[in-house]
Design a protein around this motif. Sequence first.
Motif, PDB file in Angstrom:
ATOM      1  N   LEU A   1       2.478   8.977  -9.623  1.00  0.00           N
ATOM      2  CA  LEU A   1       1.935   7.709  -9.121  1.00  0.00           C
ATOM      3  C   LEU A   1       2.166   6.592 -10.142  1.00  0.00           C
ATOM      4  O   LEU A   1       2.546   5.469  -9.778  1.00  0.00           O
TER       5      LEU A   1
ATOM      6  N   LEU B   1       6.370   0.880  -6.413  1.00  0.00           N
ATOM      7  CA  LEU B   1       5.447  -0.024  -5.703  1.00  0.00           C
ATOM      8  C   LEU B   1       4.488  -0.686  -6.697  1.00  0.00           C
ATOM      9  O   LEU B   1       4.163  -1.870  -6.589  1.00  0.00           O
TER      10      LEU B   1
ATOM     11  N   HIS C   1       5.504   5.062  -9.837  1.00  0.00           N
ATOM     12  CA  HIS C   1       5.886   4.575  -8.501  1.00  0.00           C
ATOM     13  C   HIS C   1       6.305   3.100  -8.594  1.00  0.00           C
ATOM     14  O   HIS C   1       5.560   2.266  -9.119  1.00  0.00           O
TER      15      HIS C   1
ATOM     16  N   VAL D   1      -6.022   2.284  -8.235  1.00  0.00           N
ATOM     17  CA  VAL D   1      -5.495   2.717  -6.941  1.00  0.00           C
ATOM     18  C   VAL D   1      -6.592   3.433  -6.164  1.00  0.00           C
ATOM     19  O   VAL D   1      -7.187   4.409  -6.647  1.00  0.00           O
TER      20      VAL D   1
ATOM     21  N   GLN E   1       1.620   9.989   0.578  1.00  0.00           N
ATOM     22  CA  GLN E   1       1.299   9.835  -0.844  1.00  0.00           C
ATOM     23  C   GLN E   1      -0.225   9.898  -1.051  1.00  0.00           C
ATOM     24  O   GLN E   1      -0.715  10.529  -1.991  1.00  0.00           O
ATOM     25  N   ILE E   2      -0.956   9.259  -0.156  1.00  0.00           N
ATOM     26  CA  ILE E   2      -2.421   9.277  -0.278  1.00  0.00           C
ATOM     27  C   ILE E   2      -2.917  10.720  -0.098  1.00  0.00           C
ATOM     28  O   ILE E   2      -3.784  11.184  -0.848  1.00  0.00           O
TER      29      ILE E   2
ATOM     30  N   ARG F   1       0.829  -1.208   0.000  1.00  0.00           N
ATOM     31  CA  ARG F   1       0.000   0.000   0.000  1.00  0.00           C
ATOM     32  C   ARG F   1       0.861   1.254   0.000  1.00  0.00           C
ATOM     33  O   ARG F   1       2.016   1.229   0.438  1.00  0.00           O
ATOM     34  N   LEU F   2       0.267   2.322  -0.488  1.00  0.00           N
ATOM     35  CA  LEU F   2       0.970   3.602  -0.526  1.00  0.00           C
ATOM     36  C   LEU F   2       1.068   4.156   0.887  1.00  0.00           C
ATOM     37  O   LEU F   2       0.232   3.847   1.748  1.00  0.00           O
ATOM     38  N   GLU F   3       2.053   5.012   1.076  1.00  0.00           N
ATOM     39  CA  GLU F   3       2.188   5.647   2.385  1.00  0.00           C
ATOM     40  C   GLU F   3       1.188   6.783   2.526  1.00  0.00           C
ATOM     41  O   GLU F   3       0.690   7.327   1.538  1.00  0.00           O
TER      42      GLU F   3
ATOM     43  N   GLY G   1      -5.045   3.766  -0.507  1.00  0.00           N
ATOM     44  CA  GLY G   1      -3.626   3.415  -0.615  1.00  0.00           C
ATOM     45  C   GLY G   1      -3.395   2.003  -1.114  1.00  0.00           C
ATOM     46  O   GLY G   1      -2.296   1.683  -1.561  1.00  0.00           O
TER      47      GLY G   1
END
Length: 265
Positions: free
Chosen positions: A72, A77, A75, A129, A27-28, A22-24, A188
């Motif tokens: 994004l 991730l 990214h 996302v 970032q969200i 998941r995004l931090e 996230g």
Amino acid sequence: MRLSQFELDTYHQRGYVVPDARLEKEQIDRLKEAVARVIAANPETRPERLVSVHINRRNDEGVHGDSAFFELANHSLILDRVEQILGPDLILWGCQLFCKPPDDGMEVPMHQDGHYWPIRPLATCTAWVAIDDSTAENGCLRVVPGSHRGQRHFEHARSDREEFVLNRYVNDPAVDESLTVDIELEAGQFSLHDVYLIHGSNPNTSGKRRAGVSIRYMPATSRLNRNLFETGTGSGYLVNWQTRPLWLLRGVDRAGNDFEVGHSR
Ligand SMILES: O=C(O)CCC(=O)C(=O)O
């Protein structure tokens, strides 16, 4: 930063997966701010139809985008996992914000994306996302698991119902829509889905907003053919294949794609 073997197998068997990632929070928060900016900058456009929102100017589809979505899309991730699915040569070719406001968020009828996209061989992995928590209550993404198998296109019918985000929907007795499952995500988290997977989402009748962004990647062994479909509103809103910019994010182009068309003038 990688899908486990189980996650990869799930993607291939079911046509989608929710990775354990998941995004931090920062970032969200940045994405929520970007959602607010693009909604303010596009008062004429329904927030479920913010197409090419990763382009940081008024794009050729009439939307003022924001660089937060481009970041994004880059990214690791997400990209590292997409690379496991599509291979090392990756092109970013699209990005759409689907933001369903509280109480009147539009329905996305069940559909297969490949009907709309001039990519040959047809291949794309979409990263969806969650920018807000996305639940059955506020109209989360829904999919028919396994419907991607055999890379088959099911019959679609046309509808001009104004409450639909897209104007084509699956209408094929071979599809058992009772198998549909909700993909509930916390802000996230993200899901990955195959271009042949049947999916859509219900209207948002809850008091909670549901914002999610779909990032579209294709392998650079496929080509986006700008002349296959006419530029127009065939999907329910303006899509301009003639000047849609492509970005080679990883590896090498192997199919003769162009990476200059549609980039800033
Ligand atoms: O956000 C949604 O509800 C639908 C997304 C979708 O149809 C897509 O990513 O292709």
